[in-house]
Motif scaffolding. Structure first.
Motif, short mmCIF file in Angstrom:
data_model
loop_
_atom_site.label_atom_id
_atom_site.label_comp_id
_atom_site.label_asym_id
_atom_site.label_seq_id
_atom_site.Cartn_x
_atom_site.Cartn_y
_atom_site.Cartn_z
N UNK A 109 1.02 -1.66 -0.35
CA UNK A 109 0.01 -0.13 0.02
C UNK A 109 0.59 1.42 0.12
N UNK A 110 0.92 2.19 -1.34
CA UNK A 110 1.58 3.41 -0.62
C UNK A 110 0.03 4.38 -1.32
N UNK A 159 2.02 5.61 4.12
CA UNK A 159 1.35 4.24 4.46
C UNK A 159 0.95 4.39 5.97
N UNK A 160 0.40 2.72 6.49
CA UNK A 160 -0.31 2.38 7.27
C UNK A 160 1.21 1.84 7.98
N UNK A 161 1.48 2.37 9.40
CA UNK A 161 2.57 0.98 10.03
C UNK A 161 2.44 -0.08 10.91
N UNK A 212 -1.49 0.82 13.20
CA UNK A 212 -2.47 1.61 12.70
C UNK A 212 -1.89 2.80 12.31
N UNK A 213 -0.91 3.46 12.72
CA UNK A 213 -0.76 4.75 12.57
C UNK A 213 -0.05 5.07 11.33
N UNK A 266 14.50 2.58 8.26
CA UNK A 266 13.69 1.38 7.73
C UNK A 266 13.12 2.95 6.07
N UNK A 267 12.57 3.55 7.51
CA UNK A 267 11.42 4.28 6.95
C UNK A 267 12.00 5.93 7.33
#
Length: 381
Positions: free
Chosen positions: A316-317, A327-329, A333-334, A360-361
């Motif tokens: 998902x992006x 994107x979502x963690x 869910x953040x 990672x990000x």
């Protein structure tokens, strides 16, 4: 309590694989605390307008795929008790509601997918997190970390803070303290805001004397959760110093001064739709609805479980006019998103700032990272 449809888009000549996407926008109306100024009126369609614009965006591509989007709005008045049964069998929900109501809804509807579009409370993302509750708006920790990175990048070491009288102000001040500590800074002097008089008349006399007692500092932070008194502090301080937090330099999920990466086009379309500027609440609702639309486009499915699985996956992006895909963690869910640092007139910077790295990000330098998270309900926790 009011329930009414906002907008329906039907796909012309839809193929046999037509998909109906029904979303409910829940607005749990609350009574705002009294504030010194009445300059900032809450728009009646705050948040709702953002979801409406996203329905239009979803429909522009959905019409070629046979995807129909419907958005209903449920408004619950402050004096009415909140009962999750009011939402019927809705399983895709975008919510503007206090933490207690969000948790009650998530517990009552475990098979639904709920997007918290407006609430920044860190507790919703911590030990009491719910796996069916995702957050399309930045947390308090993310906003504070954006300011913390800016402070660290400027090498400001002597910091002062004014804290409002409410419990929410104290909690916000603690979040600022934790963020500054993460980036190697600290508050050297602090005062509680004592005034309940009409500062529209007396700020020029009262604030200089009040801030004189803070001593020397490079930056003055203001913890004002209700956007109440902070506006009277800039240019009234004893020392000519920058102000941030509740006034001056703000960390926002979105702001009208964001114009790069195609944002100006989104802003203009929103103004055409709503007749006003896009607020962070509108952007959070827009992101939530667009997240649903992106998942439906990619999977061809409109059930909550399929959408949740895709949204939380590495596939998902979401392009959202902030220069980087969102994107979502997977651990709480953040939503990952850059955080604009703005004044009323301009975009000053956008966090994460250059030099703040992550394995990672880089957007995970804002807010609670995986190893720090107290959320254990998610598969990624």
């Amino acid at each position: 309590m009011r329930l009414y449809p906002i907008i329906i888009f039907a796909a012309a000549a839809a193929p046999a694989t037509a998909v109906e996407v029904n979303v409910v926008y829940l607005e749990r109306q609350t009574v705002r605390p009294p504030v010194l100024s009445n300059l900032d009126e809450r728009p009646e369609d705050l948040g709702i307008a953002g979801a409406r614009l996203a329905v239009e965006d979803n429909a522009s591509s959905g019409k070629f795929l046979g995807h129909d989007y419907r958005l209903d709005v449920l408004q619950v008045a402050p004096e009415d008790a909140f009962d999750p049964a009011l939402l019927g069998d809705a399983d895709l929900i975008i919510a503007d509601a206090p933490p207690a109501d969000l948790n009650a809804l998530a517990d009552a509807r475990p098979d639904a997918l709920i997007f918290n579009a407006t609430g920044s409370d860190d507790g919703l993302r911590a030990g009491g997190c719910r796996t069916n509750l995702l957050h399309s708006t930045p947390s308090d920790a993310m906003l504070a970390d954006a300011l913390g990175q800016f402070v660290a990048s400027r090498r400001w070491e002597d910091l002062a803070m004014i804290v409002g009288p409410r419990d929410e102000d104290a909690a916000l001040a603690e979040t600022y303290q934790q963020s500054l500590a993460k980036f190697g800074a600290a508050i050297e002097s602090e005062k509680i805001w004592p005034f309940d008089a009409d500062l529209r008349r007396s700020a020029g006399a009262e604030v200089p004397l009040f801030t004189q007692e803070l001593g020397e500092y490079d930056l003055l932070l203001i913890a004002d959760s209700a956007d109440d008194f902070a506006r009277y502090v800039p240019f009234n301080t004893w020392l000519p110093r920058p102000v941030a937090g509740g006034a001056g330099l703000h960390a926002k999920g979105w702001a009208p001064v964001v114009e790069q990466a195609g944002a100006a086009q989104l802003q203009s379309r929103f103004v055409e739709l709503a007749g006003r500027d896009m607020a962070p609440e509108d952007f959070g609702a827009w992101v939530a609805m667009r997240s649903i639309g992106e998942a439906v486009t990619r999977t061809g499915k409109a059930d909550a479980a399929s959408i949740r699985d895709h949204v939380l996956s590495d596939e998902f992006e979401l392009a959202a006019f902030l220069g980087r895909p969102l994107s979502y963690r997977g651990w709480d869910g953040q939503l990952r998103q850059p955080v604009p640092l703005v004044t009323a007139e301009a975009l000053v910077a956008q966090a994460p700032l250059e030099g703040f790295l992550h394995e990672v990000n880089e957007m995970d330098t804002l807010g609670v990272d995986r190893r720090e998270s107290e959320c254990r309900a998610f598969d990624g926790g």
